[in-house]
Design a protein around this motif. Structure first.
Motif, PDB file in Angstrom:
ATOM      1  N   UNK A 165       0.836  -1.180   0.000  1.00  0.00           N
ATOM      2  CA  UNK A 165       0.000   0.000   0.000  1.00  0.00           C
ATOM      3  C   UNK A 165       0.875   1.235   0.000  1.00  0.00           C
ATOM      4  N   UNK A 166       0.516   2.233  -0.795  1.00  0.00           N
ATOM      5  CA  UNK A 166       1.306   3.455  -0.828  1.00  0.00           C
ATOM      6  C   UNK A 166       1.409   4.053   0.559  1.00  0.00           C
ATOM      7  N   UNK A 167       2.619   4.388   0.986  1.00  0.00           N
ATOM      8  CA  UNK A 167       2.825   4.946   2.321  1.00  0.00           C
ATOM      9  C   UNK A 167       2.159   6.293   2.470  1.00  0.00           C
ATOM     10  N   UNK A 168       1.992   7.008   1.365  1.00  0.00           N
ATOM     11  CA  UNK A 168       1.480   8.357   1.418  1.00  0.00           C
ATOM     12  C   UNK A 168       0.080   8.456   0.822  1.00  0.00           C
ATOM     13  N   UNK A 169      -0.609   7.341   0.752  1.00  0.00           N
ATOM     14  CA  UNK A 169      -1.890   7.338   0.057  1.00  0.00           C
ATOM     15  C   UNK A 169      -3.088   7.601   0.934  1.00  0.00           C
ATOM     16  N   UNK A 212       7.211   3.428  11.823  1.00  0.00           N
ATOM     17  CA  UNK A 212       6.063   3.641  12.711  1.00  0.00           C
ATOM     18  C   UNK A 212       4.765   3.374  11.954  1.00  0.00           C
ATOM     19  N   UNK A 213       4.419   2.098  11.760  1.00  0.00           N
ATOM     20  CA  UNK A 213       3.244   1.779  10.940  1.00  0.00           C
ATOM     21  C   UNK A 213       1.940   2.295  11.525  1.00  0.00           C
ATOM     22  N   UNK A 241       3.175  -3.807   5.028  1.00  0.00           N
ATOM     23  CA  UNK A 241       2.188  -4.296   4.057  1.00  0.00           C
ATOM     24  C   UNK A 241       0.948  -4.714   4.839  1.00  0.00           C
ATOM     25  N   UNK A 242      -0.126  -3.958   4.709  1.00  0.00           N
ATOM     26  CA  UNK A 242      -1.240  -4.107   5.630  1.00  0.00           C
ATOM     27  C   UNK A 242      -1.958  -5.455   5.550  1.00  0.00           C
TER      28      UNK A 242
END
Length: 759
Positions: A2-6, A72-73, A596-597
Motif C-alpha cells: 500500500x502506498x505509504x502516502x496514500x 512507525x506503521x 504491508x497491511x
C-alpha cells in the motif's frame, strides 16, 4: 505494498498542520533541495503540506518521512502527515526520525545493525572533508545480489604512484602527503620546481624535475626505473578515493588482458564522462563534475570499454606502458596528460583494451573544472576500443529494493542482476527515497547500478535529462507499481517517445484494495479501489508491455486487456534445500513485512479466529511471527505460545527449525512471497485459497488450503503431526517452486520480454 502516502485524506485540515509544524519546517532547505518548488514560486510550507508529504518529500534534512512511516506503521495506518505526527507526538515519545537513525540505533531491535566506517568507500577522499566515510564492505551479503565485485579489500595499496601537476605551479604538499597515505609503495612526484621535501614518508618519495617540453621523455624515465606490476597515474588537480585505487587494482588482477583502467569514460562520439564530485571553493555543497552534464555515478562499481586511456587518473600495467612508450616517437609536449594520451594508440594496436571504472570517485581540488583533451586515435583514425551500442534499463520504484526485508525486493534485486548480466546499463530512480547514503542505494551502486540520487538529481525531470544526455541506443523503462513508476508513465512517454515502457505491477493494487474494502464493508473505500483499478488499466494500455505475477491476475485482465501485451513473470525465490529432518523441527511460522497491511490483517485473523482452535487440538503448539515493523498494538495482545520475533537476519536458518508456515490472507493480489519463500526452503504451507490463488499449486500435493477457522486448524494439526505426509509435501512444494519460480526460469522470461517488446 500500500502506498505509504496514500491515506493523508484523513489528516486534519491543512491550515492546522501548517500552524503546528511552521516553527520546525526548514523553508530555505526545502526550496534549495526541491528546485521545481522554487521555480514554481509557491510557498514551501504550503507545498509540503498539500503535496510534498504525499510525494515523499522531506520537510528538513534530518527528517525522512518515508522511513518514519515504515518504522512507525501506526502513524501510516492513521493516515497522518509524518512530520506533523512527529512534532505533536513522536518527538516526546522518542521515536526515530529517519531510516538511517533507526539502523544506527537499532529501533525496536528489528532493523539490521549496519555500520559504515573505514577505508573501503567511493567517497573516502582524504583531502575532502565534506565527503562522508562509508564502508561498503559492511553491507550484508543479501543486499549485494550476486556479490560484491572483484573481492575488494580495505587498506592502503602497495603499487607506486606517479603524481604530477599538468600545468604551472608545484604539486601541493598536502597532495603528496595524501599519496603517501594511500600507498605503501613509492611516490614519484613530477614537478617543474622539484626539490627534496622533509617529512613523514620521505624515504618513499622520488622527485623528478620536468625539463622544458620533455614530458614524454620524463614519463619514459620514470617507467624505466619501476620494478612493480602496476603504476598509478595521478594528476594532482584531483583527489581520488582510496577505494578507487582498490577497485582499479582488483579489476586489473581480475582480467589480465586489461592494460589500463581509469575513472573517465570516453564515448565513441568523443564525449568524456568523469566519475566523481567537484568541490567548490568556499561552499559547503557538492556539485557534479562533468562536461555537458555527462556524469558517471561515483557509487557504481563497474568496468566499461573506453575509447582512450584516462590521462588524469588511472592504473596501468608497467610492462604495457613500457612497450607502448617504445613505439611512440620523440615528439614531446609541455603537458603530462598529452604524454599519457600518446600511449593509447600503441596499447590499442597491441590488442590490450582500455577500460573505464565507474565507482572511482574524484574530487576536484581547484575551483576550475578540468578541460578534457580530445581522445587519442589509432593510426587508422579509428577510436580504439569503441564501446559500441549501449542498452539501458531504467528501473523506477518507490524505494530501492530491500531484499532482507520483503520477498518483492528479492525479486527486484534479481531483476537488477538479470539486466546487468545481459550487458545492459541499469539506472535506478526512487520516487520517495533518494538519499545518496541510503544503504540499499549503496548496495545497488556497488553492484554496478547507476543510482540517480541526491545531489545528482532532485526530481524525475532532472533524472530524465541525465538519461537523455547518456545517448543510449536502446532504452527501456521498468515502471514499477501504480503509485510509483505508474505515476510517471505520461511524463516518460512524452520525454522518450521511442523508449520501451514496461509496467511492472508487482500486484494489481486496485484488486487488492477492492478486496480490502469489501472485507471492511466500506462503500467509500470500494469506490476508491475501483478508481485505482481503472488507473491501472489505463497505465497498462499506455505501456508497451505489462508484467503480471499470477495466473489469477492474467485471468482477471485478459477478457478486456488481452491485446495489451501481458506477460506472466512471477516472483524470484532464493532456494535452499531443507537440511533439518522432520523430527528436528517443531512449530509454526508466519512470515511477512508489516508495512504491508494485508499481513497485519492476517495476524489479526490468526489471533482472533485461528489460534484458539489450533491450541485446542495441540496445547503445546507454538507460533513464531517473523518480519520487520511488527505493530506494538498486536505485540501487546499476543496469547500464550505466540512470539513476534521481528526482523530476522537469516530467515533460512529460522525456517530450518519449524515444520509449517501459515498464510491465512483474507485479501491481496499477485502471488504471495511468503508461500514461495517457505516452499523454496522445503517447508510446507497451510494457506487460504486467496493466498494460494494464481500460483498453480495443487492443493493436497504442493500445499494445504483451508478457508474456515476449523478447517484451517485441522489442516495445520494433521500436517504438523504426520511425518510421511510432511516429507512428501516438502519435496513436492520445493520441486514445484524450483520449476516455476527459480531465477533461471524468470531470467528467460524477462529477457524474452526485453527482446520482444516493439519499439
Amino acid at each position: 505494498m500500500v502506498s505509504l502516502f496514500g491515506r493523508f485524506a484523513a489528516s486534519p485540515h491543512n491550515s492546522k498542520i501548517m500552524r503546528a509544524i511552521a516553527s520546525e519546517f526548514d523553508a530555505d532547505w526545502y526550496l534549495s533541495h526541491y528546485s521545481d518548488v522554487a521555480d514554481a514560486g509557491v510557498d514551501p510550507l504550503a507545498h509540503y503540506v498539500r503535496y510534498g508529504a504525499r510525494e515523499g518529500r522531506n520537510p528538513r534534512p534530518d527528517f525522512d518521512g518515508t522511513s518514519y512511516l515504515i518504522i512507525n506503521p501506526d502513524v501510516r495506518d492513521a493516515g497522518m502527515n509524518p512530520f506533523y505526527h512527529w512534532v505533536l507526538y513522536g518527538r516526546a515519545e522518542g521515536r526515530v526520525i529517519s531510516h538511517d537513525q533507526g539502523i544506527a540505533g537499532g529501533s525496536s531491535g528489528e532493523m539490521p545493525a549496519l555500520e559504515f566506517s573505514g577505508l573501503l568507500t567511493p567517497l573516502d577522499c582524504l583531502a575532502s572533508s565534506q565527503l562522508r566515510r562509508l564502508d561498503l564492505s559492511a553491507l550484508p551479503d543479501k543486499l549485494m545480489g550476486r556479490g560484491f565485485p572483484y573481492g575488494m579489500v580495505p587498506g592502503p595499496v602497495s603499487f607506486p604512484l606517479v603524481l604530477f601537476r599538468d600545468g604551472p605551479g608545484e604539486v601541493p604538499a598536502d597532495r603528496i602527503q595524501q599519496a603517501l597515505a594511500l600507498t605503501t609503495g613509492a611516490v614519484h612526484v613530477l614537478s617543474r620546481n622539484a626539490g627534496r621535501r622533509r617529512g613523514k614518508g620521505r624515504d618513499r618519495l622520488r622527485h623528478w624535475s620536468l625539463t622544458g617540453d620533455a614530458a614524454l621523455a620524463d614519463l619514459k624515465a620514470v617507467l624505466k626505473g619501476l620494478d612493480s606490476e602496476f603504476v598509478g597515474l595521478w594528476d594532482a588537480a584531483f583527489s581520488p578515493a582510496i577505494s578507487a585505487w582498490h577497485f582499479l587494482e582488483a579489476a586489473l588482477r581480475q582480467d589480465p588482458v586489461l592494460a589500463h583502467a581509469g575513472a573517465s569514460l570516453v564515448r565513441r562520439d568523443g564525449r568524456l564522462w568523469r566519475s566523481g564530485f567537484r568541490e567548490r571553493a568556499g561552499e559547503a555543497g557538492l556539485a557534479a563534475l562533468g562536461r555537458d552534464a555527462h556524469f558517471l555515478d561515483p557509487y557504481q562499481f563497474r568496468l566499461k570499454p573506453s575509447a582512450m586511456l584516462d590521462p588524469c587518473f588511472g592504473l596501468a600495467r608497467v610492462a604495457a606502458l613500457r612497450d607502448a612508450a617504445a613505439h611512440v616517437g620523440r615528439r614531446d609536449g609541455p603537458r603530462m596528460t598529452e604524454a599519457i594520451l600518446r600511449l593509447a594508440a600503441p596499447l590499442a594496436r597491441f590488442g590490450q583494451p582500455v577500460f573505464a571504472a565507474q565507482g572511482c570517485a574524484l574530487a576536484l581540488s581547484e575551483d576550475e573544472p578540468y578541460q578534457p583533451l580530445k581522445p587519442a586515435k589509432a593510426d587508422d583514425g579509428v577510436l580504439p576500443n569503441d564501446p559500441g551500442p549501449v542498452e539501458a534499463v531504467v528501473f523506477v520504484d518507490s524505494v530501492p529494493p530491500m531484499p532482507d526485508q520483503d520477498a518483492g525486493s528479492v525479486t527486484a534485486s534479481n531483476f537488477v542482476d538479470i539486466f546487468l548480466e545481459r550487458g545492459a546499463e541499469v539506472v535506478f530512480y526512487s520516487t520517495a527515497q533518494r538519499n545518496w547514503n541510503n544503504p540499499y542505494a549503496l548496495a545497488l551502486a556497488a553492484r554496478g547500478v547507476v543510482c540517480l540520487t541526491d545531489p545528482v538529481v532532485r526530481n524525475y525531470t532532472q533524472a530524465c535529462e541525465h538519461i537523455a544526455a547518456a545517448g543510449y541506443e536502446r532504452l527501456s523503462f521498468l515502471l514499477t507499481r501504480i503509485y510509483a513508476g505508474g505515476e510517471l508513465v505520461e511524463q516518460t512517454r512524452a520525454r522518450f517517445p521511442q523508449a520501451r515502457l514496461i509496467f511492472n505491477t508487482v500486484d494489481l493494487h486496485g484488486l487488492r484494495e477492492l478486496r480490502e474494502a469489501r472485507i471492511a464493508g466500506s462503500p467509500a473505500r470500494e469506490f476508491s479501489a475501483q478508481a485505482t483499478f481503472a488507473r491501472e488499466r489505463d497505465i497498462i494500455q499506455r505501456c508497451d508491455a505489462t508484467i503480471l505475477l499470477s495466473e489469477a491476475e492474467m485471468t482477471e485482465l485478459s477478457p478486456t486487456l488481452g491485446h495489451a501485451n501481458l506477460h506472466l513473470i512471477p516472483m524470484v525465490n532464493e532456494f535452499s534445500p531443507p537440511k533439518a529432518r522432520y523430527s528436528q523441527r517443531r512449530g509454526l511460522m508466519f512470515i511477512g513485512g508489516f508495512a504491508h497491511y494485508p499481513n497485519v490483517d492476517a495476524v489479526e485473523y490468526i489471533l482472533d479466529e485461528l489460534w484458539a482452535p489450533i491450541r485446542a487440538r495441540d496445547p503445546d503448539m507454538v507460533l513464531q511471527i517473523v518480519g520487520p515493523h511488527f505493530p506494538d498494538r498486536l505485540r501487546d495482545r499476543l496469547p500464550e505460545g505466540v512470539e513476534a520475533l521481528g526482523f530476522v537476519p537469516d530467515l533460512g536458518a529460522a525456517l530450518e527449525k519449524v515444520r509449517l508456515t501459515l498464510a491465512p490472507l483474507r485479501y491481496g493480489a499477485g502471488i504471495k512471497g511468503k508461500i514461495g519463500t517457505s516452499l523454496a526452503h522445503g517447508v510446507p504451507c497451510v494457506a487460504t485459497s486467496l493466498a494460494a490463488e494464481g500460483m498453480g499449486l495443487q492443493a493436497g500435493r504442493d500445499i494445504l488450503v483451508a478457508d474456515t477457522p476449523e478447517a484451517f486448524a485441522e489442516a495445520v494439526i494433521s500436517l504438523h503431526g504426520d511425518e510421511m505426509r510432511w516429507t512428501r509435501m516438502s519435496r513436492a512444494g520445493y520441486d514445484f517452486c524450483e520449476a516455476r519460480y527459480s531465477r533461471r526460469v524468470v531470467a528467460a522470461k524477462l529477457n524474452a520480454l526485453l527482446d520482444g517488446v516493439p519499439a
